[in-house]
Write a protein that holds these residues in place. Structure first.
Motif, short mmCIF file in Angstrom:
data_model
loop_
_atom_site.label_atom_id
_atom_site.label_comp_id
_atom_site.label_asym_id
_atom_site.label_seq_id
_atom_site.Cartn_x
_atom_site.Cartn_y
_atom_site.Cartn_z
N ARG A 1 0.82 -1.22 0.00
CA ARG A 1 0.00 0.00 0.00
C ARG A 1 0.85 1.27 0.00
NH1 ARG A 1 -2.74 -3.19 4.03
NH2 ARG A 1 -4.66 -4.09 3.18
N ALA A 2 2.15 1.14 0.31
CA ALA A 2 2.98 2.34 0.45
C ALA A 2 4.43 2.01 0.15
CB ALA A 2 2.85 2.91 1.86
N ILE A 3 5.19 3.03 -0.21
CA ILE A 3 6.64 2.93 -0.29
C ILE A 3 7.23 3.81 0.81
CG2 ILE A 3 6.78 2.30 -2.72
CD1 ILE A 3 7.18 5.17 -3.42
N TYR A 4 8.46 3.49 1.20
CA TYR A 4 9.07 4.11 2.37
C TYR A 4 10.39 4.76 1.98
CZ TYR A 4 5.81 1.17 5.02
OH TYR A 4 4.69 0.57 5.53
N ALA A 5 10.52 6.06 2.21
CA ALA A 5 11.78 6.76 2.02
C ALA A 5 12.45 6.89 3.39
CB ALA A 5 11.56 8.14 1.41
N VAL A 6 13.67 6.40 3.50
CA VAL A 6 14.38 6.42 4.78
C VAL A 6 14.74 7.86 5.13
CG1 VAL A 6 16.39 5.59 6.06
CG2 VAL A 6 15.34 4.13 4.31
#
Length: 253
Positions: free
Chosen positions: A73-78
């Motif tokens: 459902r989502a992508i994650y930017a560190v």
């Protein structure tokens, strides 16, 4: 020799963190900043992309950001910290697939088949900007700059340099690994030759398909050759040209 404390110990490296931007400026070190710059500062499109962001975390070392099979459902930017992705084979053996640093995006490989194909595990206290992918896809359909940048990120993920392919020595693999880390930190505006290795020797060995003892021997050899300075996980790259020459067969031209 690198700067040191009076005790002879290397200085601790401060943890890189992406800046938060503001109402009209997106995070300069984030993977999506180029898309924002392409759209133009201060335009409504920039604010719309900024509003898709949700800050999540911190995830503690060893905690899962997502697990294999979770719905995508989502992508994650560190934002700060670091992450490893991994799989387990049928015998329960861990296979480390990659490491993600501040400013980099985790989860792009889940776009198809719409579930995460691996685990993502925090290596240290880690925070993220989480982007709803359905909302981002809708925005990308309306904004070509965002769409093109998203395609570039996906292409980069798929075409990432493999440090595993071919018949390469342990020294070549380790040198390429260190140069790759350096270039990735530099691309986000962080120190390129001095950083904290958040991943364990075992994780590095697993990723490079080497024995942990081999990794320790190679790092010791690099240190004795004056290529690096290393104490615990505090690393200084002293001879970038030497490392690059050693790992050139595994690095992009």
């Amino acid at each position: 020799m690198p700067p040191s404390h009076p005790t002879g110990r290397l200085h601790l490296v401060s943890q890189p963190i992406t800046d938060d931007g503001d109402a009209t400026r997106f995070c300069t070190s984030c993977a999506f900043s180029e898309a924002c710059i392409a759209v133009g500062y201060g335009k409504p499109e920039l604010l719309e992309l900024h509003c898709l962001v949700e800050h999540v975390g911190p995830f503690r070392a060893g905690e899962h950001v997502f697990r294999t099979g979770d719905p995508f459902r989502a992508i994650y930017a560190v934002r700060t910290g670091s992450v490893k992705t991994r799989l387990f084979d049928r015998d329960g053996n861990e296979q480390v697939l990659g490491f993600y640093l501040p400013g980099e995006v985790v989860g792009l490989n889940a776009i198809y088949p719409e579930h995460f194909p691996c685990d993502a595990v925090a290596l240290e206290d880690t925070q993220f900007c989480r982007f709803s992918f359905p909302a981002m896809s809708a925005l990308a359909a309306r904004q070509p700059a965002v769409q093109q940048h998203l395609f570039r990120l996906i292409s980069k993920e798929l075409g990432a340099v493999s440090l595993l392919a071919g018949d390469h020595s342990a020294d070549e693999r380790m040198a390429a690994f260190l140069v790759d880390l350096s270039s990735r930190y530099a691309a986000r505006g962080f120190a390129a030759t001095r950083f904290h290795l958040s991943m364990s020797r075992g994780d590095i060995a697993n990723y490079l398909r080497l024995a942990a003892e081999t990794v320790s021997r190679v790092l010791g050899r690099f240190r004795s050759q004056g290529l690096i300075a290393l104490e615990g996980r505090e690393l200084v790259l002293l001879d970038m040209d030497g490392l690059r020459t050693l790992g050139e067969s595994l690095l992009p031209e």
